[in-house]
Design a protein around this motif. Structure first.
Motif, mmCIF file in Angstrom:
data_model
loop_
_atom_site.group_PDB
_atom_site.id
_atom_site.type_symbol
_atom_site.label_atom_id
_atom_site.label_comp_id
_atom_site.label_asym_id
_atom_site.label_seq_id
_atom_site.Cartn_x
_atom_site.Cartn_y
_atom_site.Cartn_z
ATOM 1 N N THR A 1 0.831 -1.209 0.000
ATOM 2 C CA THR A 1 0.000 0.000 0.000
ATOM 3 C C THR A 1 0.861 1.253 0.000
ATOM 4 O OG1 THR A 1 -1.779 -1.128 1.170
ATOM 5 C CG2 THR A 1 -1.771 1.275 1.251
ATOM 6 N N LEU A 2 1.889 1.285 0.839
ATOM 7 C CA LEU A 2 2.767 2.454 0.907
ATOM 8 C C LEU A 2 3.432 2.720 -0.437
ATOM 9 C CD1 LEU A 2 4.409 1.921 4.426
ATOM 10 C CD2 LEU A 2 2.720 3.649 3.797
ATOM 11 N N ALA A 3 3.722 1.664 -1.164
ATOM 12 C CA ALA A 3 4.350 1.838 -2.474
ATOM 13 C C ALA A 3 3.436 2.584 -3.438
ATOM 14 C CB ALA A 3 4.725 0.474 -3.052
ATOM 15 N N ARG A 4 2.134 2.551 -3.181
ATOM 16 C CA ARG A 4 1.172 3.225 -4.053
ATOM 17 C C ARG A 4 0.936 4.674 -3.632
ATOM 18 N NH1 ARG A 4 -3.924 -0.822 -4.418
ATOM 19 N NH2 ARG A 4 -4.639 0.799 -5.884
ATOM 20 N N LEU A 5 1.529 5.103 -2.505
ATOM 21 C CA LEU A 5 1.255 6.442 -1.988
ATOM 22 C C LEU A 5 2.252 7.491 -2.450
ATOM 23 C CD1 LEU A 5 0.171 5.693 1.694
ATOM 24 C CD2 LEU A 5 -1.226 5.903 -0.352
ATOM 25 N N GLY A 6 3.239 7.074 -3.226
ATOM 26 C CA GLY A 6 4.165 8.047 -3.798
ATOM 27 C C GLY A 6 4.828 8.915 -2.747
ATOM 28 N N GLY A 7 4.713 10.253 -2.939
ATOM 29 C CA GLY A 7 5.455 11.204 -2.124
ATOM 30 C C GLY A 7 5.010 11.327 -0.689
ATOM 31 N N ILE A 8 3.876 10.730 -0.316
ATOM 32 C CA ILE A 8 3.451 10.834 1.085
ATOM 33 C C ILE A 8 3.718 9.549 1.864
ATOM 34 C CG2 ILE A 8 1.684 12.549 0.527
ATOM 35 C CD1 ILE A 8 -0.410 10.302 0.923
ATOM 36 N N ALA A 9 4.280 8.539 1.208
ATOM 37 C CA ALA A 9 4.486 7.245 1.857
ATOM 38 C C ALA A 9 5.395 7.357 3.080
ATOM 39 C CB ALA A 9 5.073 6.254 0.859
ATOM 40 N N LYS A 10 6.435 8.207 2.994
ATOM 41 C CA LYS A 10 7.371 8.328 4.120
ATOM 42 C C LYS A 10 6.685 8.877 5.361
ATOM 43 C CE LYS A 10 11.174 9.294 0.920
ATOM 44 N NZ LYS A 10 12.093 10.348 0.414
ATOM 45 N N ILE A 11 5.769 9.840 5.137
ATOM 46 C CA ILE A 11 5.054 10.418 6.272
ATOM 47 C C ILE A 11 4.089 9.399 6.867
ATOM 48 C CG2 ILE A 11 3.410 12.200 6.968
ATOM 49 C CD1 ILE A 11 4.558 14.025 4.831
ATOM 50 N N ILE A 12 3.296 8.757 6.016
ATOM 51 C CA ILE A 12 2.272 7.834 6.496
ATOM 52 C C ILE A 12 2.900 6.612 7.156
ATOM 53 C CG2 ILE A 12 0.324 6.393 5.830
ATOM 54 C CD1 ILE A 12 -0.116 9.486 5.688
ATOM 55 N N GLY A 13 3.951 6.082 6.552
ATOM 56 C CA GLY A 13 4.589 4.897 7.111
ATOM 57 C C GLY A 13 5.082 5.107 8.526
ATOM 58 N N ALA A 14 5.561 6.308 8.809
ATOM 59 C CA ALA A 14 6.111 6.594 10.131
ATOM 60 C C ALA A 14 5.038 6.812 11.187
ATOM 61 C CB ALA A 14 7.011 7.829 10.053
ATOM 62 N N THR A 15 3.757 6.882 10.785
ATOM 63 C CA THR A 15 2.698 7.088 11.774
ATOM 64 C C THR A 15 2.083 5.785 12.245
ATOM 65 O OG1 THR A 15 0.956 7.349 10.082
ATOM 66 C CG2 THR A 15 2.137 9.329 10.776
ATOM 67 N N LEU A 16 2.624 4.673 11.791
ATOM 68 C CA LEU A 16 2.123 3.372 12.214
ATOM 69 C C LEU A 16 2.860 2.836 13.432
ATOM 70 C CD1 LEU A 16 1.816 1.740 8.676
ATOM 71 C CD2 LEU A 16 -0.080 2.417 10.152
ATOM 72 N N GLN A 17 3.940 3.501 13.829
ATOM 73 C CA GLN A 17 4.742 2.992 14.944
ATOM 74 C C GLN A 17 5.613 4.104 15.497
ATOM 75 O OE1 GLN A 17 6.464 0.006 12.463
ATOM 76 N NE2 GLN A 17 8.307 1.172 12.060
ATOM 77 N N ASN A 18 6.132 3.894 16.683
ATOM 78 C CA ASN A 18 7.162 4.781 17.218
ATOM 79 C C ASN A 18 8.421 4.622 16.379
ATOM 80 O OD1 ASN A 18 5.436 5.485 19.377
ATOM 81 N ND2 ASN A 18 6.150 3.739 20.593
ATOM 82 N N THR A 19 9.253 5.652 16.367
ATOM 83 C CA THR A 19 10.497 5.585 15.602
ATOM 84 C C THR A 19 11.642 6.208 16.410
ATOM 85 O OG1 THR A 19 10.054 7.708 14.498
ATOM 86 C CG2 THR A 19 9.348 5.702 13.360
ATOM 87 N N ALA A 20 12.850 5.765 16.130
ATOM 88 C CA ALA A 20 14.051 6.323 16.751
ATOM 89 C C ALA A 20 15.175 6.264 15.727
ATOM 90 C CB ALA A 20 14.428 5.547 18.010
ATOM 91 N N ALA A 21 15.530 7.421 15.196
ATOM 92 C CA ALA A 21 16.534 7.489 14.134
ATOM 93 C C ALA A 21 17.842 8.067 14.661
ATOM 94 C CB ALA A 21 16.022 8.348 12.979
ATOM 95 N N PRO A 22 18.934 7.290 14.697
ATOM 96 C CA PRO A 22 20.240 7.855 15.045
ATOM 97 C C PRO A 22 20.647 8.898 14.012
ATOM 98 C CG PRO A 22 20.271 5.454 15.182
ATOM 99 C CD PRO A 22 19.003 5.834 14.495
#
Length: 440
Positions: free
Chosen positions: A274-295
């Motif tokens: 599904t995220l692959a079909r969202l184009g330029g907003i996939a990065k934003i939407i994908g990150a709202t499904l879980q907590n994240t911690a980026a070094p």
């Protein structure tokens, strides 16, 4: 009806130059007092507002760290007021990496290019253009509107929104609702449907410093207490960790809307296709499904043959509404007992419902300018100055309307190289905002 003959014609023609002017003012935010600051942008905004009869205030929290505030009187001053807020600072940019200079405001390929083009001098310009046109023609909004052009959002708002909320709350007297950045942008599903994502929630943040103490020594000798080794192993575990999927109320609503739009049943645990079909907003939407911690940063040592006694790292942590305690517990388990964790900047998550008269005004104003528009709620993976204004009891939404070409990587524009905004997107936003202010 052409732009030249429409009521918003002047605003549509002015918004592009306002956006270019703002981009040309270098307001790079390096944190603290390093960099040029926002004073020049604050003065520019104040001048543009004063030209149409407002009495803006410029407030500095520290030398150069300036915000501009103004209030427009509405038809019914007894009604609660609306806040429109935007920030004038931007993240730094390396000109050598860009196709067009990041502070040139150049127009090319139908877009205005430059740092801040979408984050968020576009909304600043749209707001200025609409307000200036309305005041020139004597068109009052239905209720009072407070305008805030803020410093320091890119470093957590300490010298901008947070300073104003803590020290000048009277400027927002009577305000109950607000609109700001990263919402109202389009995602084209097909020729019959365009979703416009309205931000009703955003993740909380823990920007943190990780520290490991070890035993200093000569680089040629065996050392089983190397701070760098211990820290790098911990950071590696954290960077590769997949936090569990947690579907919040807002994300559930968005997935239901997306499922209906795409005609497929969506499984939050299996979103890759599904995220692959969202184009330029996939990065934003994908990150709202879980907590994240980026070094994001590492630091240790001062000479190649010296094992340092301490190593540090910085991590950008973001947690979902209602899941902060779980996030912090997970962090400590992953990092282990040797890693000392301390916050550099922390702020809360936000979530509100997708209902009420203001939401209806957003929906109808979008629909009037784009017949295939459907407004839907979504969660922002980052944070905005709404976190500060929430402390005043203000209900905040992300609504900076833009109709975007399907091929534009919108999420990639934020803090990315070659940031740009379509000219016709700016003009669309002006028309939508003007209609919105008529109904707010």
């Amino acid at each position: 009806m052409s732009a030249e003959s429409s009521p918003q014609g002047s605003a549509e023609s002015e918004v592009v130059e306002l956006c270019r002017d703002l981009i040309r003012i270098d307001t790079s935010n390096y944190g603290g007092n390093e960099g040029p600051g926002e004073r020049a942008a604050a003065e520019y905004v104040a001048e543009k507002l004063a030209e149409v009869g407002l009495e803006p205030q410029i407030i500095e929290s520290r030398p150069g760290r300036a915000s501009t505030i103004a209030r427009i009187e509405g038809e019914d001053t007894s009604r609660p007021a609306l806040l429109i807020h935007g920030h004038t600072d931007v993240v730094p940019a390396n000109a050598d990496d860009w196709t067009h200079h990041p502070f040139s405001g150049e127009i090319a390929d139908g877009c205005v290019w430059g740092r801040g083009a979408v984050d968020m001098k576009d909304m600043d310009a749209m707001t200025l253009a609409v307000v200036r046109e309305r005041l020139r023609s004597g068109r009052k909004p239905p209720r009072d509107v407070v305008l805030a052009f803020l410093a320091d959002e890119e470093a957590g708002g300490v010298y901008g929104a947070r300073h104003l909320v803590d020290n000048h709350a009277d400027l927002f007297e009577g305000v109950t609702e607000a609109i700001g950045e990263v919402g109202g942008f389009s995602f084209t599903v097909n020729e019959d449907l365009r979703l416009y994502l309205i931000e009703t929630a955003q993740k909380g943040m823990h920007w943190m410093r990780l520290t490991v103490d070890g035993t200093a020594g000569h680089g040629s000798m065996t050392n089983n207490d190397n701070a760098i080794t211990e820290l790098c192993e911990a950071v590696g575990r954290l960077g590769r960790h997949k936090f569990p999927v947690r579907v919040t109320k807002t994300v559930r609503s968005f997935l239901d809307e997306l499922s209906d739009a795409l005609g497929v049943e969506l499984d939050p645990e299996d979103m890759e296709e599904t995220l692959a079909r969202l184009g330029g907003i996939a990065k934003i939407i994908g990150a709202t499904l879980q907590n994240t911690a980026a070094p994001t940063q590492l630091g240790a040592g001062y000479k190649v043959n010296v094992i340092p006694g301490q190593a540090t790292a910085h991590v950008d942590g973001r947690f979902l509404p209602g899941h902060e305690d779980e996030f912090l517990a997970d962090l400590d388990r992953i990092l282990g007992p040797r890693v000392r964790r301390e916050d550099v900047h922390a702020d809360k998550a936000l979530e509100t419902s997708f209902d009420g008269a203001l939401v209806e005004a957003m929906q109808s104003s979008l629909k009037a300018e784009d017949p295939i528009a459907r407004a839907v709620p979504y969660m922002l993976s980052g944070g905005t100055d709404a976190k500060s204004f929430d402390d005043l009891g203000i209900r905040c939404f992300g609504f900076a309307p833009l109709k975007l070409p399907p091929e534009l990587d919108f999420a990639g524009m934020f803090h990315g190289v070659d940031e740009r905004v379509p000219v016709d997107g700016l003009q669309f936003g002006v028309r939508v905002l003007d209609r919105f202010l008529d109904q707010c």
